[in-house]
Motif scaffolding. Structure first.
Motif, short mmCIF file in Angstrom:
data_model
loop_
_atom_site.label_atom_id
_atom_site.label_comp_id
_atom_site.label_asym_id
_atom_site.label_seq_id
_atom_site.Cartn_x
_atom_site.Cartn_y
_atom_site.Cartn_z
N UNK A 1 0.85 -1.20 0.00
CA UNK A 1 0.00 0.00 0.00
C UNK A 1 0.88 1.24 0.00
N UNK A 2 0.42 2.28 -0.65
CA UNK A 2 1.18 3.52 -0.76
C UNK A 2 0.26 4.68 -0.40
N UNK A 3 0.79 5.61 0.40
CA UNK A 3 0.03 6.79 0.79
C UNK A 3 0.76 8.04 0.32
N UNK A 4 0.04 9.08 -0.05
CA UNK A 4 0.60 10.38 -0.39
C UNK A 4 -0.10 11.43 0.46
N UNK A 5 0.66 12.12 1.32
CA UNK A 5 0.08 13.11 2.23
C UNK A 5 -1.08 12.52 3.02
N UNK A 6 -0.92 11.25 3.41
CA UNK A 6 -1.94 10.59 4.22
C UNK A 6 -3.08 9.99 3.45
N UNK A 7 -3.09 10.17 2.12
CA UNK A 7 -4.18 9.66 1.29
C UNK A 7 -3.71 8.39 0.60
N UNK A 8 -4.44 7.27 0.74
CA UNK A 8 -4.02 6.02 0.09
C UNK A 8 -4.13 6.13 -1.43
N UNK A 9 -3.14 5.57 -2.09
CA UNK A 9 -3.13 5.52 -3.54
C UNK A 9 -3.33 4.08 -4.00
N UNK A 10 -3.42 3.89 -5.29
CA UNK A 10 -3.64 2.56 -5.84
C UNK A 10 -2.54 1.60 -5.40
N UNK A 11 -2.94 0.38 -5.05
CA UNK A 11 -1.97 -0.61 -4.59
C UNK A 11 -0.87 -0.85 -5.62
N UNK A 12 -1.23 -0.79 -6.90
CA UNK A 12 -0.28 -1.16 -7.94
C UNK A 12 0.67 -0.03 -8.31
N UNK A 13 0.49 1.17 -7.74
CA UNK A 13 1.34 2.29 -8.12
C UNK A 13 2.72 2.14 -7.49
N UNK A 14 3.77 1.91 -8.29
CA UNK A 14 5.11 1.72 -7.73
C UNK A 14 5.81 3.06 -7.52
N UNK A 15 6.69 3.08 -6.56
CA UNK A 15 7.53 4.27 -6.39
C UNK A 15 8.52 4.37 -7.54
N UNK A 16 8.90 5.58 -7.86
CA UNK A 16 9.88 5.82 -8.91
C UNK A 16 11.27 5.91 -8.29
N UNK A 17 12.25 5.30 -8.93
CA UNK A 17 13.61 5.31 -8.39
C UNK A 17 14.21 6.71 -8.40
N UNK A 18 13.71 7.58 -9.25
CA UNK A 18 14.16 8.96 -9.20
C UNK A 18 13.77 9.62 -7.89
N UNK A 19 12.57 9.33 -7.41
CA UNK A 19 12.11 9.85 -6.13
C UNK A 19 12.80 9.14 -4.97
#
Length: 269
Positions: A1-19
């Motif tokens: 699971x991934x969250x952005x500013x406390x808001x859950x995002x799609x399970x399948x959304x991978x982090x970018x290696x640039x970030x």
């Protein structure tokens, strides 16, 4: 699971290696009259950086077409292209099959006073030092925290337009956003960039132009103390072109022949 500013995002959304790791490169390209300037040099530097990092570079023709189309958007003054290794995992090891990602932003030009190019800018040596890493030297990679920290030294000093950076051994390398040229004993000199710093496309274009005109340009280690005897000092990058330095700390200088010559060439690239 991934969250952005406390808001859950799609399970399948991978982090970018640039970030995650700064695993990528970027180019900041000036736009004038709907044209991306020094485009071939930017793309060549990006391709060389991708090769050194082992990133599968997007096709140059694809990038050129996208950049040229973005440059024609009304109000565009600069383009920022970011290429990352793509989707990451939980560790530093990269998936060699993961495709690279490219991010492109078309932005308005940053307004800067014409006097900075005409009369020169004020700079000083900064305390932040650049680490030596020959494997990354010259690349415009995404790891820019040294420059972020260095730029903070200029906060609260509105009379200063740029700061000069040294490496850990005290040698002059560059500005926070610029390359440096000096005229010392009537010789045009610029710091070597084999251990730290970014090999700017404007720097390369001007060196090539001067050498084609029969002017020797020496790339070598440059000690800050040598600037005390410089008759001319100026800064370059793809967006600003050429800025003469009118003040280095308490020392007063004046725009000279090479800065003016460089400005004339930079305007036509």
């Amino acid at each position: 699971m991934l969250w952005l500013d406390g808001v859950p995002l799609a399970d399948a959304l991978p982090l970018d290696r640039g970030l995650e790791f700064g695993d990528g490169l970027f180019e900041t390209i000036a736009v004038a009259d709907g044209r991306a300037r020094l485009l071939a040099r930017h793309l060549a530097r990006l391709a060389a950086g991708c090769a050194r990092l082992g990133i599968a570079a997007p096709p140059a023709a694809t990038l050129a077409a996208e950049l040229e189309a973005a440059a024609r958007r009304p109000g565009t003054g600069l383009l920022k292209l970011i290429v990352t290794r793509g989707a990451g995992g939980s560790g530093y090891g990269a998936d060699p099959a993961a495709p690279a990602r490219r991010w492109l932003a078309a932005l308005p030009a940053r307004a800067r006073p014409a006097a900075w190019a005409r009369d020169g800018v004020a700079v000083r040596l900064l305390e932040t030092r650049l680490a030596e890493q020959p494997l990354l030297a010259g690349l415009k990679h995404l790891n820019r925290l040294e420059q972020v920290l260095a730029r903070r030294e200029l906060d609260g000093h509105p009379a200063l337009q740029e700061g000069l950076l040294r490496d850990v051994r005290g040698r002059l390398v560059c500005g926070t956003m610029s390359n440096v040229f000096a005229v010392i004993d009537n010789r045009l000199v610029t710091p070597a960039l084999e251990r730290a710093g970014v090999a700017g496309v404007m720097r390369a274009a001007l060196i090539e132009a001067w050498r084609a005109a029969g002017v020797a340009v020496t790339e070598r280690d440059l000690e800050p103390a040598e600037l005390d005897g410089a008759s001319e000092l100026f800064l370059t990058n793809a967006l600003i072109g050429v800025w003469p330095v009118r003040a280095l700390g308490a020392r007063v200088l004046a725009p000279g022949r090479y800065a003016r010559e460089g400005q004339a060439w930079a305007g036509g690239f």
